[in-house]
Write an enzyme that holds these catalytic residues in place. Structure first.
Site, PDB file in Angstrom:
ATOM      1  N   ALA A  35       2.597   9.901 -21.653  1.00  0.00           N
ATOM      2  CA  ALA A  35       3.941  10.451 -22.114  1.00  0.00           C
ATOM      3  C   ALA A  35       4.403  11.596 -20.987  1.00  0.00           C
ATOM      4  O   ALA A  35       5.580  11.538 -20.759  1.00  0.00           O
ATOM      5  CB  ALA A  35       3.491  11.435 -23.345  1.00  0.00           C
ATOM      6  N   GLU A  36       3.727  12.249 -20.177  1.00  0.00           N
ATOM      7  CA  GLU A  36       4.170  13.261 -19.110  1.00  0.00           C
ATOM      8  C   GLU A  36       4.829  12.244 -18.081  1.00  0.00           C
ATOM      9  O   GLU A  36       5.730  12.865 -17.464  1.00  0.00           O
ATOM     10  CB  GLU A  36       3.038  13.984 -18.693  1.00  0.00           C
ATOM     11  CG  GLU A  36       3.425  15.048 -17.352  1.00  0.00           C
ATOM     12  CD  GLU A  36       4.379  15.893 -17.991  1.00  0.00           C
ATOM     13  OE1 GLU A  36       5.026  16.576 -16.959  1.00  0.00           O
ATOM     14  OE2 GLU A  36       4.685  16.009 -19.036  1.00  0.00           O
ATOM     15  N   TYR A  37       4.330  11.221 -17.642  1.00  0.00           N
ATOM     16  CA  TYR A  37       4.596  10.534 -16.668  1.00  0.00           C
ATOM     17  C   TYR A  37       6.088   9.884 -17.051  1.00  0.00           C
ATOM     18  O   TYR A  37       7.363   9.701 -16.343  1.00  0.00           O
ATOM     19  CB  TYR A  37       3.752   9.116 -16.468  1.00  0.00           C
ATOM     20  CG  TYR A  37       4.386   8.294 -15.236  1.00  0.00           C
ATOM     21  CD1 TYR A  37       3.937   8.509 -13.908  1.00  0.00           C
ATOM     22  CD2 TYR A  37       4.960   7.147 -15.356  1.00  0.00           C
ATOM     23  CE1 TYR A  37       4.492   7.627 -12.834  1.00  0.00           C
ATOM     24  CE2 TYR A  37       5.604   6.454 -14.423  1.00  0.00           C
ATOM     25  CZ  TYR A  37       4.974   6.612 -13.353  1.00  0.00           C
ATOM     26  OH  TYR A  37       5.535   5.654 -12.164  1.00  0.00           O
ATOM     27  N   LEU A  84      -8.008 -20.250   4.546  1.00  0.00           N
ATOM     28  CA  LEU A  84      -9.278 -20.274   4.947  1.00  0.00           C
ATOM     29  C   LEU A  84     -10.244 -21.639   5.002  1.00  0.00           C
ATOM     30  O   LEU A  84     -10.045 -22.307   3.873  1.00  0.00           O
ATOM     31  CB  LEU A  84     -10.087 -19.121   4.353  1.00  0.00           C
ATOM     32  CG  LEU A  84      -9.527 -17.731   4.400  1.00  0.00           C
ATOM     33  CD1 LEU A  84     -10.544 -16.594   3.495  1.00  0.00           C
ATOM     34  CD2 LEU A  84      -9.526 -17.484   5.821  1.00  0.00           C
ATOM     35  N   GLU A 113     -16.133  -9.573   1.440  1.00  0.00           N
ATOM     36  CA  GLU A 113     -15.154  -9.185   0.271  1.00  0.00           C
ATOM     37  C   GLU A 113     -14.812 -10.172  -0.704  1.00  0.00           C
ATOM     38  O   GLU A 113     -15.270 -11.351  -0.542  1.00  0.00           O
ATOM     39  CB  GLU A 113     -13.638  -9.062   0.958  1.00  0.00           C
ATOM     40  CG  GLU A 113     -13.690  -8.149   2.151  1.00  0.00           C
ATOM     41  CD  GLU A 113     -12.273  -8.080   3.011  1.00  0.00           C
ATOM     42  OE1 GLU A 113     -11.212  -8.070   2.333  1.00  0.00           O
ATOM     43  OE2 GLU A 113     -12.295  -8.650   4.099  1.00  0.00           O
ATOM     44  N   LYS A 115     -13.063 -12.564  -3.221  1.00  0.00           N
ATOM     45  CA  LYS A 115     -11.683 -13.744  -2.894  1.00  0.00           C
ATOM     46  C   LYS A 115     -11.011 -13.561  -4.417  1.00  0.00           C
ATOM     47  O   LYS A 115     -11.281 -14.160  -5.304  1.00  0.00           O
ATOM     48  CB  LYS A 115     -12.069 -15.041  -2.647  1.00  0.00           C
ATOM     49  CG  LYS A 115     -11.012 -15.901  -2.494  1.00  0.00           C
ATOM     50  CD  LYS A 115     -11.370 -17.301  -1.882  1.00  0.00           C
ATOM     51  CE  LYS A 115     -10.428 -18.089  -1.486  1.00  0.00           C
ATOM     52  NZ  LYS A 115      -9.449 -18.596  -2.635  1.00  0.00           N
ATOM     53  N   ASP A 117      -8.611 -14.111  -7.326  1.00  0.00           N
ATOM     54  CA  ASP A 117      -7.706 -15.361  -7.814  1.00  0.00           C
ATOM     55  C   ASP A 117      -6.418 -14.895  -8.196  1.00  0.00           C
ATOM     56  O   ASP A 117      -6.060 -14.798  -9.283  1.00  0.00           O
ATOM     57  CB  ASP A 117      -8.528 -16.130  -8.891  1.00  0.00           C
ATOM     58  CG  ASP A 117      -8.236 -17.459  -9.181  1.00  0.00           C
ATOM     59  OD1 ASP A 117      -7.482 -18.087  -8.383  1.00  0.00           O
ATOM     60  OD2 ASP A 117      -8.411 -18.009 -10.114  1.00  0.00           O
ATOM     61  N   TYR A 222      -5.707  -6.821   1.729  1.00  0.00           N
ATOM     62  CA  TYR A 222      -6.948  -7.201   2.574  1.00  0.00           C
ATOM     63  C   TYR A 222      -6.868  -7.423   3.960  1.00  0.00           C
ATOM     64  O   TYR A 222      -7.892  -7.551   4.660  1.00  0.00           O
ATOM     65  CB  TYR A 222      -7.466  -8.521   1.991  1.00  0.00           C
ATOM     66  CG  TYR A 222      -6.683  -9.647   1.953  1.00  0.00           C
ATOM     67  CD1 TYR A 222      -6.283 -10.353   3.055  1.00  0.00           C
ATOM     68  CD2 TYR A 222      -5.952 -10.193   0.655  1.00  0.00           C
ATOM     69  CE1 TYR A 222      -5.528 -11.284   3.128  1.00  0.00           C
ATOM     70  CE2 TYR A 222      -5.150 -11.247   0.829  1.00  0.00           C
ATOM     71  CZ  TYR A 222      -4.671 -11.778   1.807  1.00  0.00           C
ATOM     72  OH  TYR A 222      -3.937 -12.827   1.891  1.00  0.00           O
ATOM     73  N   LYS A 286     -15.873 -12.413   6.831  1.00  0.00           N
ATOM     74  CA  LYS A 286     -14.958 -12.264   8.115  1.00  0.00           C
ATOM     75  C   LYS A 286     -15.860 -11.495   9.234  1.00  0.00           C
ATOM     76  O   LYS A 286     -16.380 -10.546   8.968  1.00  0.00           O
ATOM     77  CB  LYS A 286     -13.727 -11.424   7.805  1.00  0.00           C
ATOM     78  CG  LYS A 286     -13.056 -11.826   6.908  1.00  0.00           C
ATOM     79  CD  LYS A 286     -11.699 -11.025   6.499  1.00  0.00           C
ATOM     80  CE  LYS A 286     -10.611 -11.441   5.614  1.00  0.00           C
ATOM     81  NZ  LYS A 286      -9.734 -10.342   5.221  1.00  0.00           N
ATOM     82  N   LYS A 310     -16.986 -20.613  -1.725  1.00  0.00           N
ATOM     83  CA  LYS A 310     -16.568 -21.005  -3.038  1.00  0.00           C
ATOM     84  C   LYS A 310     -17.890 -21.219  -3.940  1.00  0.00           C
ATOM     85  O   LYS A 310     -18.848 -21.628  -3.687  1.00  0.00           O
ATOM     86  CB  LYS A 310     -15.937 -22.543  -3.057  1.00  0.00           C
ATOM     87  CG  LYS A 310     -14.582 -22.261  -2.375  1.00  0.00           C
ATOM     88  CD  LYS A 310     -13.664 -21.297  -2.586  1.00  0.00           C
ATOM     89  CE  LYS A 310     -12.282 -21.347  -2.778  1.00  0.00           C
ATOM     90  NZ  LYS A 310     -11.444 -22.691  -3.268  1.00  0.00           N
ATOM     91  N   CYS A 404       0.207 -55.287 -10.664  1.00  0.00           N
ATOM     92  CA  CYS A 404       0.474 -53.769 -10.420  1.00  0.00           C
ATOM     93  C   CYS A 404       0.803 -53.346 -11.884  1.00  0.00           C
ATOM     94  O   CYS A 404       1.961 -54.026 -12.594  1.00  0.00           O
ATOM     95  CB  CYS A 404       1.810 -53.472  -9.439  1.00  0.00           C
ATOM     96  SG  CYS A 404       2.558 -51.896  -9.328  1.00  0.00           S
ATOM     97  N   CYS A 407       4.943 -53.001 -11.775  1.00  0.00           N
ATOM     98  CA  CYS A 407       5.845 -53.819 -11.323  1.00  0.00           C
ATOM     99  C   CYS A 407       5.352 -55.490 -11.436  1.00  0.00           C
ATOM    100  O   CYS A 407       6.151 -56.476 -11.160  1.00  0.00           O
ATOM    101  CB  CYS A 407       6.756 -54.011  -9.809  1.00  0.00           C
ATOM    102  SG  CYS A 407       5.252 -54.246  -8.484  1.00  0.00           S
ATOM    103  N   CYS A 422      -0.485 -52.225  -4.136  1.00  0.00           N
ATOM    104  CA  CYS A 422       0.565 -52.988  -4.363  1.00  0.00           C
ATOM    105  C   CYS A 422       1.440 -52.962  -3.033  1.00  0.00           C
ATOM    106  O   CYS A 422       1.958 -52.037  -2.795  1.00  0.00           O
ATOM    107  CB  CYS A 422       1.573 -52.347  -5.661  1.00  0.00           C
ATOM    108  SG  CYS A 422       3.010 -53.231  -5.875  1.00  0.00           S
ATOM    109  N   CYS A 427       8.645 -51.938  -5.716  1.00  0.00           N
ATOM    110  CA  CYS A 427       7.933 -51.427  -6.694  1.00  0.00           C
ATOM    111  C   CYS A 427       8.574 -50.118  -7.325  1.00  0.00           C
ATOM    112  O   CYS A 427       8.601 -49.186  -6.517  1.00  0.00           O
ATOM    113  CB  CYS A 427       6.609 -51.285  -6.383  1.00  0.00           C
ATOM    114  SG  CYS A 427       5.616 -50.535  -7.731  1.00  0.00           S
TER     115      CYS A 427
END
Length: 668
Positions: A35-37, A84, A113, A115, A117, A222, A286, A310, A404, A407, A422, A427
Site C-alpha cells: 500500500a505504501e509503494y 548452447l 548455473e 538453466k 525455462d 546471466y 561455463k 539437460k 501418397c 495426391c 512422394c 503434390c
C-alpha cells in the site's frame, strides 16, 4: 506545488520507489507494505501529469505499460545470441571437460548455473540507462520488446554507474504467477497456457505493454555480451558486477574446481528442481576464465566453453490410438502417433513423432498399444517403447501406404534412404509445406504469414506457388477469416519488403534439396546472381568449399527443371530481388590488399567497429578470419583487453595490429 518543490520531490520519489522495487523484486526482502509503494507511485504519477517534463525514461511510472504497438521492429544483435550445445549424461559432461582441457590445459574452473525455462532476451544500456530490449529471434536478429521489458520490475531502468553494455538474461513467469494467470483465464472462459514458459513468451510478445505489465514476469540475467573495457577477467566476476549494478542474478550458481564437483552439484540441483519457485529445464556449465573462453572460441552455432546439461526426460504411459501420415515439402512421408492426451514435462501431449516405417517395425508398434512417451530434450514428444505386457490381442498391425495420402501418387524409397517419398512435383501437400518454408524466419521472413494464413490462402485457391504470394491483393486478403484491415495492410507491407531480401534468403526459401541457410549464403556470395548460379556446372559447384557432390547434383538438377526456370522468371518480373546484397567474396588472387590470402584472428574489444564489421571488411578484401591463433595465422588484430590469443600470437612471433591499423588498411 511549484516547479522547484516538484523537482526535489520527484527525485525523492524516484529514489524511494527504486529502492522499494529493488528490495521487493530483486532481493525478495520488502521493507514497506504494498500500500505504501502504491501510494508513492500515485503521487509520482500526479506530479508527472502536472509537470510532464519529469516523465523521464528511467521514471518508475514507465513500468505500467506504454502505448499499444502496431508491430515489433527488427533488432540486429551487436553480438549474436548463440545457442548452447547439449549434454544428456555424465559421459557427455566428461567429454566436454576433456575437450576444454585439451585446448587450454588442466587448470580450469567452471561456473554452474540453473538453466531457466523462459525466453532469452538482450538488454542494452547506454550511460547507465536502459534503452532497448530484444528477443533472441534467430540469434542474429530479434524483435524490439523494450516497452514490454520495462514492465518487468526486476529489470533496472537506471544502473548505479554510467556503463554502456549489452546484458543477456532469461525472462520467466514464476509458478505462482502462472497458476494465478490460468485461474483468471479459465474464469474468463479463455484457453489456459500450457506451461509457464509459453505464458512468459506469450506475455512478453504482447503488442499492448499493459497486458505484459499485469503478468508478473521476472528475469535472471546471466551474462554481459561484450565485457570490453570493464577489466573483468572471469564469468563469476561478471555476475557479481551485475548484482552491484542492481540486476537480478540467480543465487543457485556455484564455482567448481573440476568436472567431478560439477557432476555432484548437478545431482543435488536435480533433486531441488521440484521445490524451486520457477521452472528450470537443465543446468548450464561455463568455463570461468574469460581468457580461456576466448581461446576456446565458438562453433558456427554455439560456444565451445559452455554446455547445457539437460535433465533426463520424464516418461509417461498412454495409449496409441492411431498413426497419422503427413507429407513434407521434400515429399517425405512421416508417420505421427496419435495418443490419448497425457501430461509430459509440463504440457499436454496428443501427438508424437515416429520418424519412419523402420522405427515402427523396430519397436513393434501396433495400433491400440500402450506406449511410453517422453519429450526429447524436454521439447519434442516421441514414443520410447511399447509395453507388450499390456497387450490384449485387439491391437492391429500398421502398414505404410503405397500411395501418397495427399495426391495418390506412387510412393518410392530412394536407394540409401529409409523414408518413403512422394515424387510428384504437383503434390498439394508438398506445395503447401514449401510455401510455409518459403515465408519462414530464416528464408524470406514474411511477418504475418504463419502456417494458418498460408493454409487459408492455399485452400482458398489464392496461392499455388511462391510467385502467387507477390500477386495477392488487399481485397483477396480482406475476404479471409480473421483478416482485418490493419493485419491485411501489415501483411502486404511485409510481402513487399521481402522483395528486397538478399539472394541467400531466396535460395534457402526455394527449398533446394540439401541446401541449408549456410550453404545458401555461400552460393549467393560465390555467384552473386541467380542467373550465374543457374548456369553453373557440377564441377564449378564442387570446387567451392562446403559444397559436396550430393549438393552440387541437387542444385544443377533443380535449376535444369523448366518449371523452376519459369518460377525464377516470374519472381523477377514481380520485383523479387535475385542478387546478393552482402559483402562481396573476393578471391585472394583478385585482391591487391594486404589481407589477400592471409589468415587473420580478431581478439579483444574493438571501439570503432563491431566484430562482424571487421570480419566482413577483411573477407571483402580476400582475407580469411578464424577463431584461434596457430602457426598458420598471419595476423592478429588486438583490441582493448585482448587476452590469451594476443599472448599466444606474441609467443609465435605473429604480427599484431591495433584497430587503427586495421581501419587504415580497410580504407585503402
Amino acid at each position: 506545488m511549484d516547479k522547484q518543490s516538484a523537482t526535489k520531490r520527484v527525485q525523492e520519489l524516484h529514489e524511494l520507489l527504486n529502492t522499494y522495487n529493488y528490495e521487493y523484486h530483486v532481493l525478495d526482502q520488502p521493507s514497506v507494505p504494498d500500500a505504501e509503494y502504491d501510494r508513492l507511485m500515485q503521487e509520482l504519477i500526479k506530479v508527472e501529469e502536472e509537470f510532464p517534463e519529469f516523465k523521464t525514461q528511467d521514471s518508475p511510472t514507465q513500468r505500467v505499460g506504454g502505448v499499444v504497438l502496431e508491430a515489433f521492429q527488427k533488432v540486429v544483435h551487436r553480438t549474436p545470441m548463440l545457442s548452447l550445445g547439449n549434454a544428456f549424461n555424465e559421459q557427455d559432461l566428461r567429454d566436454f571437460d576433456r575437450r576444454v582441457r585439451q585446448a587450454v590445459g588442466d587448470d580450469v574452473q567452471y561456473v554452474v548455473e540453473l538453466k531457466i525455462d523462459g525466453l532469452a532476451v538482450s538488454l542494452r544500456y547506454e550511460n547507465g540507462y536502459f534503452v532497448q530490449g530484444a528477443t533472441r529471434g534467430d540469434g542474429t536478429t530479434g524483435e524490439d520488446i523494450t516497452e514490454n521489458l520495462k514492465t518487468v520490475r526486476s529489470i533496472p531502468l537506471k544502473l548505479r554507474s554510467n556503463v554502456s553494455f549489452e546484458v543477456r538474461g532469461e525472462v520467466f513467469m514464476p509458478k505462482k504467477s502462472f497458476e494465478k494467470l490460468n485461474e483468471l483465464r479459465l474464469a474468463a472462459e479463455e484457453e489456459p497456457f500450457a506451461n509457464p514458459r509459453n505464458a512468459a513468451a506469450g506475455s512478453i510478445r504482447q503488442l499492448d505493454p499493459k497486458i505484459a505489465a499485469k503478468r508478473n514476469l521476472d528475469i535472471f540475467v546471466y551474462s554481459i555480451a561484450d565485457l570490453g573495457a570493464t577489466g573483468i577477467q572471469r564469468h563469476s566476476e561478471a555476475l557479481d558486477f551485475l548484482e552491484k549494478e542492481s540486476f537480478k542474478t540467480n543465487k543457485e550458481r556455484r564455482k567448481c574446481e573440476n568436472i567431478d564437483e560439477v557432476i555432484t552439484l548437478i545431482e543435488n540441483l536435480q533433486e531441488k528442481r521440484a521445490t524451486l519457485p520457477y521452472d528450470i529445464d537443465g543446468i548450464v556449465i561455463k568455463v570461468d576464465s574469460l581468457d580461456q573462453q576466448e581461446e576456446l572460441g565458438f562453433t558456427a552455432k554455439s560456444p565451445r566453453w559452455a554446455v547445457a546439461y539437460k535433465f533426463p526426460a520424464e516418461e509417461v504411459m498412454t495409449k496409441l490410438i492411431n498413426i497419422e501420415l503427413s507429407v513434407g515439402r521434400t515429399g517425405v512421408i512421416t508417420p505421427t502417433a496419435i495418443l490419448e492426451p497425457v501430461r509430459v514435462a509440463g504440457t499436454t501431449v496428443q501427438r508424437a513423432s515416429l520418424h519412419n516405417e523402420d522405427l515402427i517395425r523396430e519397436k513393434d508398434i501396433k495400433l491400440g498399444d500402450t506406449v511410453v512417451v517422453k519429450k526429447a530434450g524436454d521439447i519434442i514428444p516421441e514414443v520410447v517403447n511399447v509395453l507388450v505386457e499390456h497387450r490384449t490381442g485387439e491391437e492391429q498391425e500398421f502398414s505404410m501406404p503405397t500411395h501418397c495420402p495427399a495426391c495418390e501418387s506412387d510412393l518410392v524409397r530412394i536407394e540409401g534412404e529409409v523414408a518413403l517419398r512422394c515424387i510428384n512435383p504437383q503434390c498439394p501437400a508438398q506445395i503447401q509445406e514449401g510455401l510455409i518454408h518459403f515465408v519462414s524466419r530464416n528464408a524470406m521472413n514474411i511477418d504475418g504469414l504463419g502456417e494458418r494464413v498460408v493454409s487459408q490462402l492455399f485452400h482458398a485457391g489464392l496461392i499455388k506457388d511462391v510467385a502467387d504470394l507477390y500477386r495477392l491483393t488487399r481485397e483477396q486478403l480482406l475476404g479471409l477469416e480473421r483478416m482485418g484491415e490493419k493485419s491485411t495492410d501489415n501483411l502486404l507491407q511485409a510481402i513487399e519488403q521481402s522483395k528486397e531480401n538478399s539472394l541467400e534468403r531466396l535460395l534457402f526459401g526455394l527449398g533446394i534439396r540439401h541446401v541449408g541457410s549456410k550453404a545458401a549464403k555461400t552460393l549467393a556470395q560465390q555467384f552473386e546472381t541467380i542467373e550465374n548460379l543457374q548456369k553453373s556446372t557440377e564441377e564449378e559447384l564442387v570446387a567451392i568449399n562446403e559444397i559436396g557432390g550430393k549438393m552440387a547434383d541437387a542444385i544443377t538438377t533443380y535449376f535444369e527443371n523448366p518449371d523452376v526456370q519459369h518460377l525464377v522468371s516470374e519472381l523477377q518480373a514481380l520485383g523479387v530481388n535475385t542478387m546478393y546484397k552482402g559483402p562481396k567474396l573476393v578471391k585472394a588472387e583478385d585482391s591487391d590488399s594486404y589481407f589477400a590470402g592471409k589468415t587473420i584472428v580478431l581478439t579483444g574489444k574493438l571501439e570503432q567497429l563491431s566484430r562482424n564489421e571487421a570480419k566482413e571488411g577483411i573477407e571483402a578484401l580476400g582475407g580469411k578470419v578464424t577463431g584461434s591463433v596457430s602457426k598458420s595465422t598471419d595476423l592478429v588484430i588486438a583490441g582493448e583487453a585482448a587476452g590469451s590469443k594476443l599472448k599466444k600470437a606474441e609467443e609465435l612471433n605473429i604480427e599484431v595490429w591495433n584497430e587503427t591499423q586495421l581501419i587504415e588498411e580497410l580504407k585503402k
